[in-house]
Design a protein around this motif. Structure first.
Motif, short mmCIF file in Angstrom:
data_model
loop_
_atom_site.label_atom_id
_atom_site.label_comp_id
_atom_site.label_asym_id
_atom_site.label_seq_id
_atom_site.Cartn_x
_atom_site.Cartn_y
_atom_site.Cartn_z
N ASP A 234 16.63 -28.91 -29.14
CA ASP A 234 15.60 -28.37 -28.27
C ASP A 234 14.81 -27.33 -29.05
O ASP A 234 15.38 -26.56 -29.83
CB ASP A 234 16.21 -27.71 -27.04
N PRO A 235 13.50 -27.27 -28.87
CA PRO A 235 12.73 -26.28 -29.62
C PRO A 235 13.02 -24.86 -29.18
O PRO A 235 13.30 -24.60 -28.01
CB PRO A 235 11.27 -26.66 -29.33
N LEU A 236 12.94 -23.95 -30.12
CA LEU A 236 12.98 -22.53 -29.81
C LEU A 236 11.58 -22.13 -29.36
O LEU A 236 10.62 -22.27 -30.13
CB LEU A 236 13.40 -21.72 -31.04
N ARG A 237 11.46 -21.65 -28.14
CA ARG A 237 10.13 -21.29 -27.62
C ARG A 237 9.89 -19.80 -27.86
O ARG A 237 10.66 -18.96 -27.41
CB ARG A 237 10.03 -21.63 -26.13
N ARG A 269 15.29 -28.16 -36.47
CA ARG A 269 15.43 -27.23 -35.35
C ARG A 269 14.05 -26.63 -35.07
O ARG A 269 13.75 -25.51 -35.49
CB ARG A 269 16.45 -26.14 -35.67
N PRO A 270 13.18 -27.35 -34.40
CA PRO A 270 11.77 -26.97 -34.29
C PRO A 270 11.56 -25.69 -33.48
O PRO A 270 12.38 -25.28 -32.67
CB PRO A 270 11.13 -28.17 -33.59
N HIS A 313 10.11 -18.73 -22.10
CA HIS A 313 10.35 -18.74 -23.55
C HIS A 313 11.70 -18.12 -23.87
O HIS A 313 12.28 -17.37 -23.08
CB HIS A 313 9.23 -17.98 -24.26
N ASP A 314 12.16 -18.41 -25.07
CA ASP A 314 13.42 -17.85 -25.54
C ASP A 314 13.22 -16.51 -26.24
O ASP A 314 14.06 -15.62 -26.14
CB ASP A 314 14.10 -18.81 -26.53
N VAL A 315 12.12 -16.39 -26.96
CA VAL A 315 11.86 -15.21 -27.80
C VAL A 315 10.49 -14.65 -27.45
O VAL A 315 9.50 -15.38 -27.37
CB VAL A 315 11.91 -15.57 -29.30
N CYS A 316 10.45 -13.34 -27.24
CA CYS A 316 9.19 -12.61 -27.05
C CYS A 316 8.97 -11.73 -28.27
O CYS A 316 9.87 -10.97 -28.66
CB CYS A 316 9.24 -11.78 -25.79
N ALA A 372 9.74 -14.48 -40.24
CA ALA A 372 9.95 -15.93 -40.30
C ALA A 372 11.43 -16.26 -40.43
O ALA A 372 11.95 -17.16 -39.76
CB ALA A 372 9.16 -16.51 -41.47
N ASP A 373 12.13 -15.54 -41.30
CA ASP A 373 13.56 -15.79 -41.49
C ASP A 373 14.35 -15.51 -40.21
O ASP A 373 15.28 -16.24 -39.87
CB ASP A 373 14.10 -14.93 -42.63
N ARG A 374 13.96 -14.43 -39.47
CA ARG A 374 14.69 -14.12 -38.25
C ARG A 374 14.47 -15.21 -37.19
O ARG A 374 15.40 -15.59 -36.48
CB ARG A 374 14.25 -12.76 -37.71
N LEU A 375 13.25 -15.71 -37.09
CA LEU A 375 12.98 -16.78 -36.13
C LEU A 375 13.76 -18.04 -36.49
O LEU A 375 14.31 -18.71 -35.60
CB LEU A 375 11.47 -17.08 -36.06
N LEU A 376 13.82 -18.36 -37.77
CA LEU A 376 14.59 -19.53 -38.19
C LEU A 376 16.07 -19.34 -37.86
O LEU A 376 16.75 -20.28 -37.42
CB LEU A 376 14.41 -19.77 -39.69
N ALA A 377 16.58 -18.12 -38.06
CA ALA A 377 17.98 -17.86 -37.73
C ALA A 377 18.24 -18.07 -36.25
O ALA A 377 19.30 -18.58 -35.85
CB ALA A 377 18.36 -16.44 -38.15
N LEU A 378 17.27 -17.70 -35.41
CA LEU A 378 17.44 -17.81 -33.97
C LEU A 378 17.37 -19.26 -33.47
O LEU A 378 17.69 -19.53 -32.30
CB LEU A 378 16.39 -16.97 -33.24
#
Length: 418
Positions: A234-237, A269-270, A313-316, A372-378
């Protein structure tokens, strides 16, 4: 009784609504005398930066003030004088009228925005900045208590208010005192975090059922496993909303997304990003993202629809700016994102770390690669689940009744009780 007073627009500038809600939750009787000016925050700031627009502001202001004077006179005839008058933020002019109408009453100014500091952050220089700093000094001089949102902003109070910065508003003995004694003792400042309006608190930290999506759409909510993390693939929103000002670091955010989204697709992991708003750095942000897949742009979302949209969304995303103002604030979107049940990723600055550091995902200001790295980790379900637990634990701290506690105690120190 506390009278909130001014030309604020609680729908567009929710801070005064947070203070009112918090004070009422703590037992205070709060009555609002409000004649909204009808300008957005961005329009007001633009007028302060562009003096030739001030005529439009003054015409509207005179009309609103005439109505406020009538309302105030009628209210005093019916109910007597209030214990305190609270002037909502962007009340640089309103506080002058409040002082004239209530010369013997404690006047509290919510000075969330410094006109001079904001103008400098948005590129203004020279005479207009000096005039705006003078306006800040005038506004603070008209108040008995100045409310700011961080210790860093308290340090910016005008030099003439130095005694107020040093003043400690403490609960003292309850001996009777006159108005002059109370006002003399009351000269001071108090730090009250911004907080989030009640309407941002989605049940259980998730989007409410049937929550609206712009343009009548209804995208599927991110799938959840029993542990609260997204199901596999599932995409990370991710959502960002704001005025695209330098403080927000929209360019850095766009650069990070342009890096992270293609890498996330490659990793299986989009990430899907929603960018909401327009403003000074909007064009640069769009250029930075170019034709990157997975980005939705929305120029405007109605204020009453925004909380539910963010909760989808998952992340703000908070702010990533590097200017002096960006290092002094805890922005609205940090509080609102936590209230909406999102994981909040924002810059690692002293005020944000001090107030909510245990509940936020912090990255260095201006560092697109780190974001960018933190978003990829999430995008890892277990990492996101842990971040969500940390965020959920911080929601209580951003509710109106919690953030207003310092003001509640400051009022008690002045003998103003529920």
């Amino acid at each position: 009784m506390i009278l909130t007073f001014g030309t604020y627009d609680a729908a567009r500038q929710p801070r005064v609504g947070i203070l009112v809600s918090g004070l009422r939750a703590r037992g205070h009787r709060v009555v609002e005398l409000n004649r909204p000016l009808g300008f957005s925050t961005a329009e007001r700031v633009r007028m302060l930066r562009q003096p030739w627009r001030l005529g439009q502001l003054l015409v509207r202001l005179v009309g609103c003030w005439a109505a406020l004077v009538r309302d105030d006179v009628a209210h005093r005839r019916a109910h007597g004088a209030p214990d305190a008058v609270l002037v909502g933020y962007l009340g640089h002019f309103d506080v002058v009228l409040a002082r004239l109408l209530h010369p013997r009453t404690t006047v509290v100014l919510d000075h969330l925005v410094f006109a001079g500091d904001t103008a400098v952050d948005r590129g203004a220089r020279g005479l207009r900045v000096r005039l705006l700093h003078a306006l800040d000094r005038l506004a603070c001089a008209c108040a008995d208590v100045v409310v700011v949102d961080t210790d860093e902003h308290r340090a910016l109070l005008p030099a003439s208010s130095a005694s107020r910065r040093r003043a400690s508003l403490r609960v003292t003995d309850a001996r009777p005192e006159g108005d002059a004694q109370r006002r003399s003792r009351g000269r001071g400042s108090v730090v009250v975090p911004v907080g989030a309006p009640d309407g941002w608190f989605a049940p259980d930290g998730g989007a409410p059922d049937g929550a609206p999506w712009p343009d009548g759409g209804s995208p599927d909510r991110v799938g959840r496993s029993d542990g609260g993390a997204p199901a596999a693939r599932d995409p990370l929103r991710v959502v960002f909303f704001g005025l695209f000002t330098p403080l927000q670091g929209a360019g850095t955010i766009a650069e990070a997304l342009a890096d992270a989204l293609p890498r996330a697709v490659t990793a299986g992991r989009p990430i899907q990003a929603t960018m909401i708003g327009t403003g000074q750095d909007h064009a640069a942000a769009r250029d930075a993202l170019g034709a990157t897949d997975g980005v939705t742009w929305l120029d405007w979302v109605e204020p009453d629809e925004l909380p539910a949209l963010v909760a989808h969304h998952d992340v703000c995303l908070g702010i990533l700016g590097t200017g002096p103002k960006a290092l002094r604030v805890v922005p609205n979107k940090v509080f609102q994102g936590l209230a909406a049940g999102c994981v909040v990723v924002t810059s690692d600055t002293a005020p944000q770390r001090r107030l909510l550091g245990d509940h936020l995902e912090l990255v260095p200001p201006g560092d697109a690669a780190a974001l960018a790295d933190r978003l990829l980790a999430l995008t890892d379900p277990s990492v996101l689940a842990a971040a969500r637990d940390r965020a959920r634990a911080g929601r209580a701290a951003v509710r109106p009744a919690a953030v207003v506690e310092p003001l509640h105690h400051a009022l008690a120190a002045l003998g103003i009780h529920p």
